[in-house]
Design a protein around this motif. Structure first.
Motif, PDB file in Angstrom:
ATOM      1  N   MET A   1      21.570  21.801 -32.289  1.00 51.45           N
ATOM      2  CA  MET A   1      21.919  21.953 -30.864  1.00 51.45           C
ATOM      3  C   MET A   1      23.439  22.044 -30.773  1.00 51.45           C
ATOM      4  SD  MET A   1      20.957  19.401 -27.746  1.00 51.45           S
ATOM      5  CE  MET A   1      22.251  18.206 -27.972  1.00 51.45           C
ATOM      6  N   HIS A   2      23.964  23.223 -30.484  1.00 49.99           N
ATOM      7  CA  HIS A   2      25.403  23.377 -30.567  1.00 49.99           C
ATOM      8  C   HIS A   2      26.129  22.712 -29.409  1.00 49.99           C
ATOM      9  CE1 HIS A   2      24.130  26.610 -27.951  1.00 49.99           C
ATOM     10  NE2 HIS A   2      25.360  26.869 -27.618  1.00 49.99           N
ATOM     11  N   GLU A   3      25.372  22.267 -28.383  1.00 46.96           N
ATOM     12  CA  GLU A   3      26.032  21.553 -27.285  1.00 46.96           C
ATOM     13  C   GLU A   3      26.703  20.275 -27.773  1.00 46.96           C
ATOM     14  OE1 GLU A   3      23.128  23.016 -26.944  1.00 46.96           O
ATOM     15  OE2 GLU A   3      23.193  24.224 -25.118  1.00 46.96           O
ATOM     16  N   PHE A   4      26.190  19.718 -28.861  1.00 44.70           N
ATOM     17  CA  PHE A   4      26.787  18.509 -29.414  1.00 44.70           C
ATOM     18  C   PHE A   4      28.194  18.819 -29.909  1.00 44.70           C
ATOM     19  CE2 PHE A   4      25.386  14.275 -30.198  1.00 44.70           C
ATOM     20  CZ  PHE A   4      26.284  13.763 -31.115  1.00 44.70           C
ATOM     21  N   SER A   5      28.304  19.917 -30.634  1.00 48.64           N
ATOM     22  CA  SER A   5      29.601  20.347 -31.147  1.00 48.64           C
ATOM     23  C   SER A   5      30.557  20.662 -29.990  1.00 48.64           C
ATOM     24  CB  SER A   5      29.387  21.592 -32.023  1.00 48.64           C
ATOM     25  OG  SER A   5      30.603  22.097 -32.477  1.00 48.64           O
ATOM     26  N   ILE A   6      30.027  21.287 -28.955  1.00 47.47           N
ATOM     27  CA  ILE A   6      30.854  21.616 -27.785  1.00 47.47           C
ATOM     28  C   ILE A   6      31.355  20.330 -27.122  1.00 47.47           C
ATOM     29  CG2 ILE A   6      30.793  22.606 -25.454  1.00 47.47           C
ATOM     30  CD1 ILE A   6      28.762  24.678 -26.653  1.00 47.47           C
ATOM     31  N   ALA A   7      30.474  19.343 -26.980  1.00 51.45           N
ATOM     32  CA  ALA A   7      30.876  18.070 -26.361  1.00 51.45           C
ATOM     33  C   ALA A   7      31.953  17.382 -27.191  1.00 51.45           C
ATOM     34  CB  ALA A   7      29.665  17.165 -26.189  1.00 51.45           C
ATOM     35  N   GLU A   8      31.828  17.431 -28.503  1.00 50.02           N
ATOM     36  CA  GLU A   8      32.851  16.831 -29.378  1.00 50.02           C
ATOM     37  C   GLU A   8      34.205  17.491 -29.148  1.00 50.02           C
ATOM     38  OE1 GLU A   8      30.733  15.193 -33.421  1.00 50.02           O
ATOM     39  OE2 GLU A   8      30.913  17.383 -33.226  1.00 50.02           O
ATOM     40  N   ASN A   9      34.186  18.808 -29.042  1.00 49.35           N
ATOM     41  CA  ASN A   9      35.435  19.548 -28.805  1.00 49.35           C
ATOM     42  C   ASN A   9      36.035  19.203 -27.443  1.00 49.35           C
ATOM     43  OD1 ASN A   9      36.189  21.740 -30.941  1.00 49.35           O
ATOM     44  ND2 ASN A   9      33.974  21.787 -30.851  1.00 49.35           N
ATOM     45  N   ILE A  10      35.183  19.036 -26.441  1.00 45.07           N
ATOM     46  CA  ILE A  10      35.662  18.658 -25.103  1.00 45.07           C
ATOM     47  C   ILE A  10      36.380  17.315 -25.172  1.00 45.07           C
ATOM     48  CG2 ILE A  10      34.917  17.900 -22.792  1.00 45.07           C
ATOM     49  CD1 ILE A  10      32.643  20.002 -23.008  1.00 45.07           C
ATOM     50  N   ILE A  11      35.766  16.363 -25.846  1.00 45.97           N
ATOM     51  CA  ILE A  11      36.349  15.021 -25.940  1.00 45.97           C
ATOM     52  C   ILE A  11      37.686  15.067 -26.667  1.00 45.97           C
ATOM     53  CG2 ILE A  11      36.014  12.739 -26.995  1.00 45.97           C
ATOM     54  CD1 ILE A  11      32.972  13.128 -26.299  1.00 45.97           C
ATOM     55  N   GLU A  12      37.775  15.887 -27.708  1.00 46.23           N
ATOM     56  CA  GLU A  12      39.027  15.978 -28.456  1.00 46.23           C
ATOM     57  C   GLU A  12      40.154  16.519 -27.562  1.00 46.23           C
ATOM     58  OE1 GLU A  12      38.492  17.420 -32.405  1.00 46.23           O
ATOM     59  OE2 GLU A  12      40.631  17.903 -32.612  1.00 46.23           O
ATOM     60  N   ILE A  13      39.830  17.536 -26.755  1.00 42.17           N
ATOM     61  CA  ILE A  13      40.853  18.107 -25.866  1.00 42.17           C
ATOM     62  C   ILE A  13      41.239  17.097 -24.786  1.00 42.17           C
ATOM     63  CG2 ILE A  13      41.302  19.917 -24.149  1.00 42.17           C
ATOM     64  CD1 ILE A  13      39.653  21.818 -25.925  1.00 42.17           C
ATOM     65  N   ILE A  14      40.264  16.343 -24.280  1.00 41.97           N
ATOM     66  CA  ILE A  14      40.570  15.303 -23.288  1.00 41.97           C
ATOM     67  C   ILE A  14      41.578  14.323 -23.878  1.00 41.97           C
ATOM     68  CG2 ILE A  14      39.662  13.297 -22.040  1.00 41.97           C
ATOM     69  CD1 ILE A  14      36.986  14.818 -21.821  1.00 41.97           C
ATOM     70  N   LYS A  15      41.336  13.899 -25.117  1.00 42.83           N
ATOM     71  CA  LYS A  15      42.217  12.907 -25.757  1.00 42.83           C
ATOM     72  C   LYS A  15      43.596  13.478 -26.042  1.00 42.83           C
ATOM     73  CE  LYS A  15      38.647  10.044 -27.840  1.00 42.83           C
ATOM     74  NZ  LYS A  15      37.898   9.696 -29.056  1.00 42.83           N
ATOM     75  N   GLN A  16      43.677  14.794 -26.226  1.00 42.06           N
ATOM     76  CA  GLN A  16      44.996  15.414 -26.429  1.00 42.06           C
ATOM     77  C   GLN A  16      45.751  15.555 -25.110  1.00 42.06           C
ATOM     78  OE1 GLN A  16      44.310  19.193 -28.315  1.00 42.06           O
ATOM     79  NE2 GLN A  16      43.421  18.274 -30.144  1.00 42.06           N
ATOM     80  N   THR A  17      45.008  15.539 -24.021  1.00 41.91           N
ATOM     81  CA  THR A  17      45.621  15.806 -22.706  1.00 41.91           C
ATOM     82  C   THR A  17      45.999  14.530 -21.968  1.00 41.91           C
ATOM     83  OG1 THR A  17      44.174  17.744 -22.563  1.00 41.91           O
ATOM     84  CG2 THR A  17      45.298  17.076 -20.539  1.00 41.91           C
ATOM     85  N   VAL A  18      45.173  13.518 -22.108  1.00 37.06           N
ATOM     86  CA  VAL A  18      45.361  12.287 -21.329  1.00 37.06           C
ATOM     87  C   VAL A  18      45.752  11.141 -22.245  1.00 37.06           C
ATOM     88  CG1 VAL A  18      44.178  10.637 -19.814  1.00 37.06           C
ATOM     89  CG2 VAL A  18      43.665  13.079 -19.636  1.00 37.06           C
ATOM     90  N   ARG A  19      46.722  10.342 -21.798  1.00 33.96           N
ATOM     91  CA  ARG A  19      47.145   9.158 -22.580  1.00 33.96           C
ATOM     92  C   ARG A  19      45.953   8.254 -22.838  1.00 33.96           C
ATOM     93  NH1 ARG A  19      52.161   8.210 -19.206  1.00 33.96           N
ATOM     94  NH2 ARG A  19      50.620   7.375 -17.751  1.00 33.96           N
ATOM     95  N   ALA A  20      45.937   7.650 -23.995  1.00 35.32           N
ATOM     96  CA  ALA A  20      44.838   6.760 -24.375  1.00 35.32           C
ATOM     97  C   ALA A  20      44.604   5.679 -23.321  1.00 35.32           C
ATOM     98  CB  ALA A  20      45.118   6.127 -25.739  1.00 35.32           C
ATOM     99  N   SER A  21      45.682   5.152 -22.758  1.00 36.94           N
ATOM    100  CA  SER A  21      45.560   4.058 -21.782  1.00 36.94           C
ATOM    101  C   SER A  21      44.989   4.552 -20.445  1.00 36.94           C
ATOM    102  CB  SER A  21      46.920   3.403 -21.552  1.00 36.94           C
ATOM    103  OG  SER A  21      47.870   4.386 -21.182  1.00 36.94           O
TER     104      SER A  21
END
Lengths: 117, 217
Positions: A1-21
């Motif tokens: 199910m490639h949606e899993f891979s897509i969700a992982e990529n979304i989370i990675e971009i979120i973490k690159q965009t928003v401060r951890a805190s």
């Protein structure tokens, strides 16, 4: 199910965009996807939910927006939306079409809400 | 409330790796096919026939992806073709990082054509760029005529369609002409070939077209 891979990529971009805190302040993430991206919304929601469980993102959700598959006929000039993947002009049946949109899959924006304790 | 504008492609990481691979393939003058199909249409058989028929014309290497086993790489390796097997352990498609890692095993070799035999799946692989020159979709007479309509994205994204197992047409209701008609509805410019790995019908035409594509890279 490639949606899993897509969700992982979304989370990675979120973490690159928003401060951890600030991750836990994220309420929604707007995703725009076209018909040709082959994304099943329910599967993407499920995959994302699974991946954010017990993480700072656990209060967030994906807001999914469809972008239409638009074609312009180079023969008669007609511009219309294609719903059924049949690439013939609905006005003159020509297959000489320029396709706009439909295969994109992007994160549009992230909404942060300050949570009150 | 704060709204942060992002506007980034979700698969940008995959696309960046694919772009790097594309440059590498170009530098090494290698033509790359991403071969897509559902399980059992004859991807590996086609590669076997191609390898035998082209051994004096150009050299080939193969990267093959499967959920489990190295059966396909053993078959291809038996023909003295350099082959690297990717076992995804559940992954339903190949991504550029997997191809990049597999390709490292082929860096010391000289070859003209790289075939990436994707995981058997008509849905998920369609959206992942592997750095290839062309996507080719393989269908077969045993699949039925409506597959292009049921799985339009992979047929839309492919430059060529190979309809395999034409030797079975006398025994089935499905005809190659029906698959072709439906494929042209979703992709009017797709190039269609009809082949049989049993009788070798159509294989030479497919190879001839492929050669012309390789020469024009």
């Amino acid at each position: 199910m490639h949606e899993f891979s897509i969700a992982e990529n979304i989370i990675e971009i979120i973490k690159q965009t928003v401060r951890a805190s600030d991750l836990e302040k994220i309420s929604s993430v707007k995703i725009t996807f076209g018909k040709m991206s082959n994304v099943m919304p329910e599967a993407l929601h499920s995959a994302y939910k699974l991946l954010i469980e017990d993480t700072p993102l656990s209060n967030s959700y994906l807001s999914l927006e469809n972008s239409p598959l638009i074609v312009k006929c180079n023969n008669c000039g007609s511009i219309h939306v294609v719903d059924d993947f049949i690439f013939n002009c609905r006005d003159c049946s020509s297959s000489n079409l320029t396709v706009d949109g439909g295969d994109e899959m992007r994160i549009s924006n992230i909404t942060l809400t300050n949570y009150q304790e | 409330m704060e709204i942060i504008t992002v506007e980034r492609k979700i698969l940008e990481k995959n696309d960046a790796i694919a772009s790097g691979l594309r440059k590498e393939f170009l530098f090494r003058k290698q033509f790359v096919i991403n071969l897509l199909s559902s399980p059992g249409t004859g991807k590996t058989s086609l590669i076997e026939r191609m390898a035998i028929k082209t051994k004096n014309i150009f050299s080939t290497a193969v990267i093959v992806g499967d959920v489990q086993t190295d059966n396909d790489s053993k078959r291809i390796g038996a023909l003295n073709i350099p082959v690297v097997q990717i076992v995804t352990n559940g992954g339903c498609h190949l991504e550029a990082n997997l191809v990049r890692d597999a390709y490292k095993n082929l860096l010391d070799l000289k070859f003209d054509l790289l075939i990436i035999e994707n995981v058997g799946n008509l849905v998920c692989p369609a959206g992942f760029d592997l750095g290839e020159d062309i996507k080719v979709v393989l269908s077969s007479i045993t699949e039925g005529e409506d597959k292009p309509l049921k799985y339009p994205v992979v047929f839309r994204n492919s430059v060529a369609l190979i309809i395999n197992k034409t030797d079975l047409q006398p025994y089935l209701n499905c005809k190659a002409s029906g698959i072709k008609e439906n494929a042209l509805k979703v992709n009017p410019s797709i190039k269609v070939f009809e082949t049989s790995c049993k009788t070798d019908e159509g294989i030479d035409e497919w190879i001839s077209w492929l050669e012309s594509k390789m020469k024009s890279k």
